[in-house]
Design an enzyme around this catalytic site. Structure first.
Site, short mmCIF file in Angstrom:
data_model
loop_
_atom_site.label_atom_id
_atom_site.label_comp_id
_atom_site.label_asym_id
_atom_site.label_seq_id
_atom_site.Cartn_x
_atom_site.Cartn_y
_atom_site.Cartn_z
CG ASP A 1 43.20 33.16 30.09
OD1 ASP A 1 42.37 34.11 29.98
OD2 ASP A 1 43.43 32.59 31.17
CB CYS B 1 44.16 35.92 32.33
SG CYS B 1 44.81 36.64 33.85
CB THR C 1 42.25 37.58 38.09
OG1 THR C 1 43.45 36.87 37.75
CG2 THR C 1 41.22 36.61 38.64
CG HIS D 1 55.25 57.54 39.85
ND1 HIS D 1 54.74 57.80 41.11
CD2 HIS D 1 55.27 58.74 39.19
CE1 HIS D 1 54.47 59.10 41.22
NE2 HIS D 1 54.76 59.69 40.07
CG HIS E 1 59.28 58.40 39.44
ND1 HIS E 1 58.82 57.96 40.65
CD2 HIS E 1 58.81 59.66 39.27
CE1 HIS E 1 58.06 58.91 41.20
NE2 HIS E 1 58.04 59.95 40.38
C1 RB5 Z 1 41.38 30.67 33.89
O1 RB5 Z 1 40.23 30.04 34.35
C2 RB5 Z 1 41.87 31.68 34.92
O2 RB5 Z 1 42.48 31.01 35.96
C3 RB5 Z 1 42.80 32.67 34.27
O3 RB5 Z 1 42.11 33.35 33.27
C4 RB5 Z 1 43.38 33.75 35.15
O4 RB5 Z 1 42.38 34.41 35.85
C5 RB5 Z 1 44.50 33.37 36.00
O5 RB5 Z 1 45.05 34.18 36.76
#
Ligand code: RB5
Length: 153
Positions: free
Chosen positions: A15, A72, A74, A105, A140
């Site tokens: 994203d 994304c 995070t 694993h 595993h």
């Molecule tokens: C977008 O702002 C953010 O929420 C997305 O990139 C991601 O981190 C969601 O888990």
């Protein structure tokens, strides 16, 4: 040396929070001679991560792609969405040990990264371990099979 054979491809998607890192990872994979299919997004304009996670996950479970990478902000939203698709074992990693062992694993088939969490250097080392490390099998395999059986409940 990656686990990819000639003709096998890796599916990638992001994203807006992962766009810059995706571009750098694609460059890195090109240098490693791994063929990549890019499912977007194609700019830093805001998009919803589940849409991209679904496209990359479908590519992996259909067998079109051997492995996938989703990025994304995070890595967490992408992993939550991808793990809803039957057949996907997505792992969000922000350090190298987990990246290595989720292949050895867990036979993880999608790596999720946070573009706002990891620096470029660590991200490339994580990617290298993910695409270079084979599944260990043995005991595993039984555990991975048990994980996948949960989808049948
Ligand atoms: C977008 O702002 C953010 O929420 C997305 O990139 C991601 O981190 C969601 O888990």
């Amino acid at each position: 040396m990656s686990i990819f054979q000639k003709g096998e491809i890796l599916a990638i998607g992001c994203d807006h929070g992962g766009y810059e890192l995706k571009q750098k990872i694609m460059e890195h994979l090109k240098e490693k001679e791994i063929e990549v299919k890019d499912f977007g997004t194609y700019s830093s304009a805001s998009v919803d991560y589940p849409d991209i996670a679904l496209k990359v996950s479908k590519s992996v479970v259909s067998g079109e792609a051997k492995l996938g990478i989703l990025i994304c902000g995070t890595g967490i939203g992408m992993s939550l969405a991808a793990n809803k698709v039957h057949g996907i074992r997505a792992a969000a990693c922000s350090e190298t040990f987990s990246a290595k062992y989720t292949r050895l694993h867990n036979d993880a088939n999608i790596l999720c990264l946070g573009g706002r969490v990891v620096g470029d250097g660590v991200a490339m080392e994580i990617v290298d371990l993910f695409v270079d490390t084979p599944f260990e099998g043995g005991r595993h395999q039984r555990r991975v099979d048990a994980v996948m059986d949960i989808e049948k409940l």
